[in-house]
Motif scaffolding. Structure first.
Motif, PDB file in Angstrom:
ATOM      1  N   UNK A  88     -27.876  62.248   1.732  1.00  0.00           N
ATOM      2  CA  UNK A  88     -27.071  61.338   0.909  1.00  0.00           C
ATOM      3  C   UNK A  88     -25.632  61.245   1.428  1.00  0.00           C
ATOM      4  N   UNK A  89     -25.515  61.258   2.729  1.00  0.00           N
ATOM      5  CA  UNK A  89     -24.222  61.160   3.404  1.00  0.00           C
ATOM      6  C   UNK A  89     -24.306  60.024   4.410  1.00  0.00           C
ATOM      7  N   UNK A  90     -23.578  58.952   4.170  1.00  0.00           N
ATOM      8  CA  UNK A  90     -23.666  57.755   4.999  1.00  0.00           C
ATOM      9  C   UNK A  90     -22.709  57.765   6.186  1.00  0.00           C
ATOM     10  N   UNK A  91     -21.984  58.836   6.370  1.00  0.00           N
ATOM     11  CA  UNK A  91     -20.942  58.857   7.389  1.00  0.00           C
ATOM     12  C   UNK A  91     -21.508  59.088   8.782  1.00  0.00           C
ATOM     13  N   UNK A  92     -20.783  58.560   9.761  1.00  0.00           N
ATOM     14  CA  UNK A  92     -21.049  58.827  11.174  1.00  0.00           C
ATOM     15  C   UNK A  92     -19.698  58.881  11.865  1.00  0.00           C
ATOM     16  N   UNK A  93     -19.518  59.826  12.739  1.00  0.00           N
ATOM     17  CA  UNK A  93     -18.227  59.987  13.398  1.00  0.00           C
ATOM     18  C   UNK A  93     -17.932  58.803  14.315  1.00  0.00           C
ATOM     19  N   UNK A  94     -16.655  58.658  14.645  1.00  0.00           N
ATOM     20  CA  UNK A  94     -16.234  57.570  15.535  1.00  0.00           C
ATOM     21  C   UNK A  94     -16.929  57.703  16.894  1.00  0.00           C
ATOM     22  N   UNK A  95     -16.920  58.909  17.446  1.00  0.00           N
ATOM     23  CA  UNK A  95     -17.571  59.137  18.746  1.00  0.00           C
ATOM     24  C   UNK A  95     -19.070  58.947  18.637  1.00  0.00           C
ATOM     25  N   UNK A  96     -19.643  59.426  17.534  1.00  0.00           N
ATOM     26  CA  UNK A  96     -21.080  59.275  17.339  1.00  0.00           C
ATOM     27  C   UNK A  96     -21.491  57.826  17.217  1.00  0.00           C
ATOM     28  N   UNK A  97     -20.664  57.034  16.546  1.00  0.00           N
ATOM     29  CA  UNK A  97     -20.951  55.610  16.390  1.00  0.00           C
ATOM     30  C   UNK A  97     -20.907  54.898  17.741  1.00  0.00           C
ATOM     31  N   UNK A  98     -19.884  55.181  18.534  1.00  0.00           N
ATOM     32  CA  UNK A  98     -19.786  54.554  19.850  1.00  0.00           C
ATOM     33  C   UNK A  98     -20.937  54.978  20.763  1.00  0.00           C
ATOM     34  N   UNK A  99     -21.320  56.257  20.658  1.00  0.00           N
ATOM     35  CA  UNK A  99     -22.436  56.741  21.472  1.00  0.00           C
ATOM     36  C   UNK A  99     -23.735  56.042  21.076  1.00  0.00           C
ATOM     37  N   UNK A 100     -23.964  55.898  19.783  1.00  0.00           N
ATOM     38  CA  UNK A 100     -25.163  55.213  19.314  1.00  0.00           C
ATOM     39  C   UNK A 100     -25.139  53.747  19.708  1.00  0.00           C
ATOM     40  N   UNK A 101     -23.992  53.112  19.558  1.00  0.00           N
ATOM     41  CA  UNK A 101     -23.830  51.707  19.946  1.00  0.00           C
ATOM     42  C   UNK A 101     -24.159  51.512  21.416  1.00  0.00           C
ATOM     43  N   UNK A 102     -23.632  52.393  22.254  1.00  0.00           N
ATOM     44  CA  UNK A 102     -23.856  52.285  23.698  1.00  0.00           C
ATOM     45  C   UNK A 102     -25.328  52.492  24.044  1.00  0.00           C
ATOM     46  N   UNK A 103     -25.952  53.489  23.434  1.00  0.00           N
ATOM     47  CA  UNK A 103     -27.364  53.768  23.727  1.00  0.00           C
ATOM     48  C   UNK A 103     -28.267  52.625  23.271  1.00  0.00           C
ATOM     49  N   UNK A 104     -27.982  52.059  22.106  1.00  0.00           N
ATOM     50  CA  UNK A 104     -28.778  50.924  21.631  1.00  0.00           C
ATOM     51  C   UNK A 104     -28.675  49.757  22.604  1.00  0.00           C
TER      52      UNK A 104
END
Length: 312
Positions: A88-104
């Protein structure tokens, strides 16, 4: 500078598909099932191809890479979503978001390019059958996969590096279940004109050139097949392309549907639901398409399944 540092610490909030607590268990169960089917189905395709020497040909080499790519794409998106729902935690770190964005971006781009390479393989097999083994040599196959991977990484890094200079204010809620490029750009409070233009331009070139290559290949394939005097030869030729055409239609059809949905609706949640169709569904259905429509794959999988009782 202060705004960007604050953004790097606090990260983003992934709003997901619904904010109704009663629906969260259903969403969790649905996506967990889809993820398990995707991983098991694609790994079964990889195992079948690698374990049967009759399938060690370019067509199945590219299919093996496509299946591995589908596993990677699903693993990039779904596990984080499941963790967010469970905790129940919707957060994602800034670095984690960029990493996920790049991988997608990498894996979506690679799928796009692999479909073109597979179309070229079918073109050579049907239009130049006598030279097929010479043209589609193992060296060329590996080189093609390496080149499309390099192209996909360059495409993803371009967009990711262009996101880095953006600053993000207090509104950091991404109306998606993963860090999608367009949605991350939308929550920036700095000027995003260059980013928006780059997204449209590069996406048009990347997808447009790929789709043109597929259409070009199949125009020549259909023309060559229609000149074949034998009805059996025509049926065999079309059957070898049926699976690939189904996957191409599913991938581009769902991506186009998501784009249309984002244009005609002003609801971010509906756009997020539409994104499921291109980021999750094709990867889950690809193994079924190739195992049900391909006679060689069906035979290998049937033999593997028949051997299971003897191993227990």
């Amino acid at each position: 500078m202060e705004t960007r540092n604050q953004t790097a610490v606090s990260g983003f909030l992934l709003l997901g598909l619904t904010d109704d607590p009663a629906l969260q268990p259903l969403v969790f169960s649905l996506f967990l099932s889809m993820y398990l089917v995707t991983v098991l189905g694609n790994l079964l395709i990889v195992l079948a191809i690698s374990s049967d020497s009759h399938l060690h040909i370019p067509m199945y080499f590219f299919l093996c890479n496509l299946s591995l790519n589908d596993v990677c794409l699903s693993t990039t998106i779904i596990p984080k979503m499941l963790v967010n729902i469970q905790t129940q935690d919707q957060s994602i770190s800034y670095a984690g978001c960029l990493a996920q964005l790049c991988c997608v971006l990498i894996f979506c781009g690679l799928e796009n390019c692999l479909l073109v390479v597979m179309a070229y393989d079918r073109y050579v097999a049907i239009c130049h059958p006598l030279r097929y083994t010479v043209i589609m040599s193992p060296r060329l196959c590996v080189l093609l996969v390496f080149l499309v991977l390099l192209l996909s990484v360059a495409h993803a890094l371009l967009h990711t590096l262009m996101v880095l200079p953006l600053s993000f204010c207090a509104h950091r809620q991404v109306p998606q279940f993963f860090c999608e490029l367009a949605q991350v750009i939308n929550v920036a409070c700095s000027d995003t004109l260059v980013n928006d233009l780059l997204v449209y331009l590069v996406s048009f070139l990347f997808a447009g050139v790929a789709l043109s290559g597929i259409i070009f290949s199949y125009v020549h394939i259909v023309s060559s097949v229609l000149r074949t005097p034998s009805p059996g030869g025509k049926q065999k030729a079309f059957s070898t392309c049926g699976s690939h055409l189904s996957v191409v239609s599913l991938f581009y059809g769902t991506a186009f549907g998501m784009y249309i949905s984002s244009v005609v609706t002003d609801s971010p949640r509906k756009t997020a639901v539409a994104s499921v169709m291109y980021s999750v569904v094709p990867q889950m259905l690809n193994p079924f398409i190739y195992s049900l429509r391909n006679r060689d794959m069906k035979g290998v999988l049937r033999r593997r399944v028949d051997r299971i009782p003897s191993l227990l």
